[in-house]
Scaffold this motif. Structure first.
Motif, PDB file in Angstrom:
ATOM      1  N   LEU A 255      70.712  -9.380  34.809  1.00  0.00           N
ATOM      2  CA  LEU A 255      70.321  -8.068  34.507  1.00  0.00           C
ATOM      3  C   LEU A 255      69.000  -7.688  35.598  1.00  0.00           C
ATOM      4  O   LEU A 255      68.149  -6.901  35.158  1.00  0.00           O
ATOM      5  CB  LEU A 255      69.550  -8.036  33.066  1.00  0.00           C
ATOM      6  CG  LEU A 255      70.471  -8.439  31.907  1.00  0.00           C
ATOM      7  CD1 LEU A 255      69.863  -8.578  30.794  1.00  0.00           C
ATOM      8  CD2 LEU A 255      71.255  -7.234  31.579  1.00  0.00           C
TER       9      LEU A 255
ATOM     10  N   ASN B  73      74.742  -5.934  38.547  1.00  0.00           N
ATOM     11  CA  ASN B  73      73.423  -5.890  38.009  1.00  0.00           C
ATOM     12  C   ASN B  73      73.194  -4.769  37.861  1.00  0.00           C
ATOM     13  O   ASN B  73      73.844  -3.683  37.790  1.00  0.00           O
ATOM     14  CB  ASN B  73      72.619  -7.060  38.859  1.00  0.00           C
ATOM     15  CG  ASN B  73      72.929  -8.404  38.629  1.00  0.00           C
ATOM     16  OD1 ASN B  73      71.985  -9.075  37.989  1.00  0.00           O
ATOM     17  ND2 ASN B  73      73.777  -9.079  39.264  1.00  0.00           N
TER      18      ASN B  73
ATOM     19  N   HIS C 245      66.522 -11.388  34.795  1.00  0.00           N
ATOM     20  CA  HIS C 245      65.853  -9.957  35.129  1.00  0.00           C
ATOM     21  C   HIS C 245      64.669 -10.388  36.334  1.00  0.00           C
ATOM     22  O   HIS C 245      64.165  -9.278  36.573  1.00  0.00           O
ATOM     23  CB  HIS C 245      65.757  -9.336  33.937  1.00  0.00           C
ATOM     24  CG  HIS C 245      64.505 -10.039  32.875  1.00  0.00           C
ATOM     25  ND1 HIS C 245      63.360  -9.819  33.177  1.00  0.00           N
ATOM     26  CD2 HIS C 245      64.953 -10.636  31.962  1.00  0.00           C
ATOM     27  CE1 HIS C 245      62.850 -10.689  32.090  1.00  0.00           C
ATOM     28  NE2 HIS C 245      63.615 -11.004  31.221  1.00  0.00           N
TER      29      HIS C 245
END
Length: 347
Positions: free
Chosen positions: A118, A140, A96
């Motif tokens: 993510l 994503n 992320h």
């Protein structure tokens, strides 16, 4: 266990160029990698790795690194030392974020695969991957594309399917080597005019967005494949609506007069406008009527023009006519329009 597996893989000696430890349930990378400075390919996909080891930064001759389907949460800082790396696979992790500075060292990278992670955003330094030709960030949570990504002038393929994008930056026109653009299943409402300047674009897939109309000039793209199913495109179903009269502000009347004089190279106006930089800046944003080609500033009529797709395009089965956004300068021009031009009634 990781060290033992590496030793088993090292039967070829310290001159080993390729290490593959795929699906070994490894929870960490083997630190003994530092004994392999000449390693070119490292495949550790389908394991349980959460962090890379510091020794990874010694692999300065590595050209391919596959850490797909692991448990990484960031693109780690250690990768900035992999100055020979050309292909990086990080799909199927929990990434992320990018560690600060990591893109600065990956100057030779040509392929980056970040599918199934993510990521909600990309760092501005993504623009430092100057040799990147293939970028895939499917599945994503991206909500926007940083304009810095549009400085990757060698980019040939861009995959952004299944994200949460609502728009594409106008700066995409800078990606003059882009051949494939995939934007399937986002929330995109409009495509920028800059897209129409991508002369090498051959495949465009925008299926499953909320696009109703395309920018003027879209029909001139040299596409080979174009897919747009699942978008609420305008259909040629005219309705009758009351047509108001043209009412322009004094500001608009003056602006149109000055714009016409500038087009005619009136020396007095051309020289005078230089003394008013703010006015010059506003006038630089003027548009041209799609019918009469005269310039205007703010009062205009948004219309849709239906044109057939190019016979050279492989297209969605349901696409018979392409709705293009055009602007007309007045209702006078609207009265002179062709049979496939319609006004757009505001909701």
């Amino acid at each position: 266990m990781s060290e033992r597996l590496l030793l088993t893989a090292l039967k070829g000696g310290n001159n080993t160029k390729i290490i593959t430890l795929n699906g070994k349930k490894m929870k960490k990378m083997p630190s003994a990698l530092e004994k392999l400075p000449g390693l070119r390919t490292l495949d550790l996909q389908n394991n349980l790795i959460c962090n890379v080891c510091p020794e990874l930064s010694t692999l300065t001759q590595l050209t391919l690194l596959n850490l797909g389907n692991n448990q990484l949460e960031e693109v780690p800082e250690e990768m900035k030392h992999l100055t020979s790396l050309k292909k990086l696979h990080l799909f199927g992790n929990r990434i992320h974020r990018f560690a600060t500075g990591v893109c600065g060292g990956l100057q030779e990278l040509i392929l980056l695969n970040l599918n199934y992670n993510l990521l909600k955003s990309l760092p501005e330094e993504i623009g430092r991957l100057k040799n990147l030709t293939y970028l895939s960030i499917n599945h994503n949570q991206l909500t926007m594309i940083p304009t810095e990504l549009c400085s990757l002038v060698h980019l040939s393929a861009l995959h952004l399917n299944y994200n949460q994008l609502t728009c594409i930056p106008e700066e995409i026109k800078l990606l003059q080597n882009l051949r494939q653009l995939f934007l399937v299943r986002n929330n995109i409402e409009f495509l920028p005019e800059g897209l129409c300047h991508l002369k090498k674009l051959r495949i465009l897939d925008i299926a499953g967005n909320v696009i109703q109309i395309f920018p003027a000039g879209f029909q001139n793209l040299k596409l080979r494949e174009f897919y747009c199913e699942g978008n609420p495109l305008f259909l040629m179903r005219p309705i009758t609506a009351r047509q108001p009269k043209d009412i322009w502000t004094l500001r608009e009347i003056a602006a149109r007069f000055v714009l016409c004089q500038l087009e005619e190279n009136n020396d007095l106006i051309v020289n005078a406008i230089e003394s008013y930089p703010e006015t010059k800046d506003k006038l630089s944003k003027a548009k041209k009527c799609a019918l009469c080609s005269k310039p205007f500033l703010s009062e205009w009529l948004e219309c849709v023009q239906f044109v057939p797709p190019s016979k050279n395009w492989k297209i969605s089965r349901n696409l018979h006519l392409i709705p293009l956004r055009i602007l007309l300068c007045s209702y006078h021009c609207f009265d002179q329009r062709g049979p496939k031009v319609f006004g757009i009634v505001p909701e």
